[in-house]
Structure formats: C-alpha cells, structure tokens
Design an enzyme around this catalytic site. Sequence first.
Site, PDB file in Angstrom:
ATOM      1  N   ARG A 117     -12.612  12.435   8.278  1.00  0.00           N
ATOM      2  CA  ARG A 117     -13.415  12.833   9.427  1.00  0.00           C
ATOM      3  C   ARG A 117     -14.371  11.701   9.842  1.00  0.00           C
ATOM      4  O   ARG A 117     -14.588  11.455  11.027  1.00  0.00           O
ATOM      5  CB  ARG A 117     -14.231  14.087   9.106  1.00  0.00           C
ATOM      6  CG  ARG A 117     -13.392  15.295   8.694  1.00  0.00           C
ATOM      7  CD  ARG A 117     -12.563  15.861   9.842  1.00  0.00           C
ATOM      8  NE  ARG A 117     -11.723  16.967   9.379  1.00  0.00           N
ATOM      9  CZ  ARG A 117     -10.417  16.875   9.174  1.00  0.00           C
ATOM     10  NH1 ARG A 117      -9.785  15.744   9.418  1.00  0.00           N
ATOM     11  NH2 ARG A 117      -9.725  17.925   8.763  1.00  0.00           N
ATOM     12  N   ASP A 143       0.818  -1.214   0.000  1.00  0.00           N
ATOM     13  CA  ASP A 143       0.000   0.000   0.000  1.00  0.00           C
ATOM     14  C   ASP A 143       0.854   1.268   0.000  1.00  0.00           C
ATOM     15  O   ASP A 143       0.411   2.313   0.467  1.00  0.00           O
ATOM     16  CB  ASP A 143      -0.988   0.016   1.173  1.00  0.00           C
ATOM     17  CG  ASP A 143      -0.298   0.112   2.541  1.00  0.00           C
ATOM     18  OD1 ASP A 143       0.943  -0.008   2.604  1.00  0.00           O
ATOM     19  OD2 ASP A 143      -1.021   0.306   3.546  1.00  0.00           O
TER      20      ASP A 143
END
Length: 217
Positions: free
Chosen positions: A145, A91
Amino acid sequence: MSARNTLTAARHVVVEGPIGVGKTSLALRLGAHIDAQLLLEQPELNPFLSRFYQDQQRFALQTQLFFLFQRVDKLRELSVPDSFTRPVVADYLLEKDPLFALLTLSEDEYGLYRKVYEQLSPPATAPDLIIYLQAKPETLIARVRKRGVDMERRIGDAYLTLLAESYMHFFHNYEAAPVMVVNSENINFVDHDDDFQLLVKRIEAMRGHREYFNRGE
C-alpha cells in the site's frame, strides 16, 4: 556447506519472497555489491497484470502464462555458453512459478498450465544460493500500500496473506539449493547501509544448507 556457496563465490544467486518483501531491491544491491549481472522479472511488461488485479478469475491464466514465458526466456540465457561471464543475481526462482498458479487457477486451467510448464521448463539447474525474504502478511500489505503502484492498489489482503503462507510452505520443503531465510521485519537493507552490510556478512558466513537470519540474533 563449503565456502564455495557463500555470496562472493556463488555464480547464481536468487533472491525470493512474496510481493512487497523487497526481493528486487535486495537483488539490485547484491548485484552491485558483487558486480553481478541481473536477471530480473519485469511485471510492468505483462499486459494482463493490471486486469488480473481487477478480475483474478478472468485473467489469471493469461497472466500466469505470460510470466511463465518471460521467466523461461530469461533463464534460457543462462544456458548459453559464455553468455554470463560474471555472477548472476536473479529475483525469481522458476520452480516457484506453479505456486502462483495454484492460488489463482481453476482445476482445468491448472492442468493446462502444468502441461505448458513441463514442456517449456529448461533442465533444472539449481542456483548456488537462495536468499528467501520473509515478512508477516500485515507487513507485506502495508508495504504494498505504501509504495503506491497503481495496479497493486487492487491486490486483496487475503491474496497477499495466502501468498505469504504459500511461500513459507514452499521453502520449508525446498532442498535443491542452500537457503538463507531472512526475517525482513526489522532490517532495512535498502536505505540503511549498516543493515545491508550486516546481512552480507551473515550470508558470507553461511556454512549450513539452511540457515536463518533474524536481526538481533
């Protein structure tokens, strides 16, 4: 591009993109799909990261160097003969490491960082395939968020915006390996199997050095 660069034939696949785009989630699914070994970043092990999000100027260099050492150590495993008998899905791409440094370090700090980077970096071996995930800055901000990781609550919107733009410029000029650019705005490859299978089919059908996938095309 020849068939050997499709997903099932690739020995080293990298999933990349800015914070919040879903690169680790996709790497995990791809790894399971092709029975690959995983080479994943571990940001939770960086003791400076939470302090960096509170005070970037003070802790940028320590944070950057810790990640550099971590990434290099993991990549060195790839160079050990027979250490990976199965394909590898990672990743992160080491060559994008300086991208973060340019955003956060002062000129003198960046000069020091480059010296360390050049000394530590193993001989460049391009992956067989890169899957670059894109999303609008406002989408990244909303996703970060929403996932509610405590230390990420302090990531500024301006930083995420700059990061997304830096990734876009980096991969616009990247030529060392085939790149599949994926617009992740309207595809949920984590929760929806149909979306994941659609993405896999597009990657498997890839024949050019750079191709683009936007759901609906």
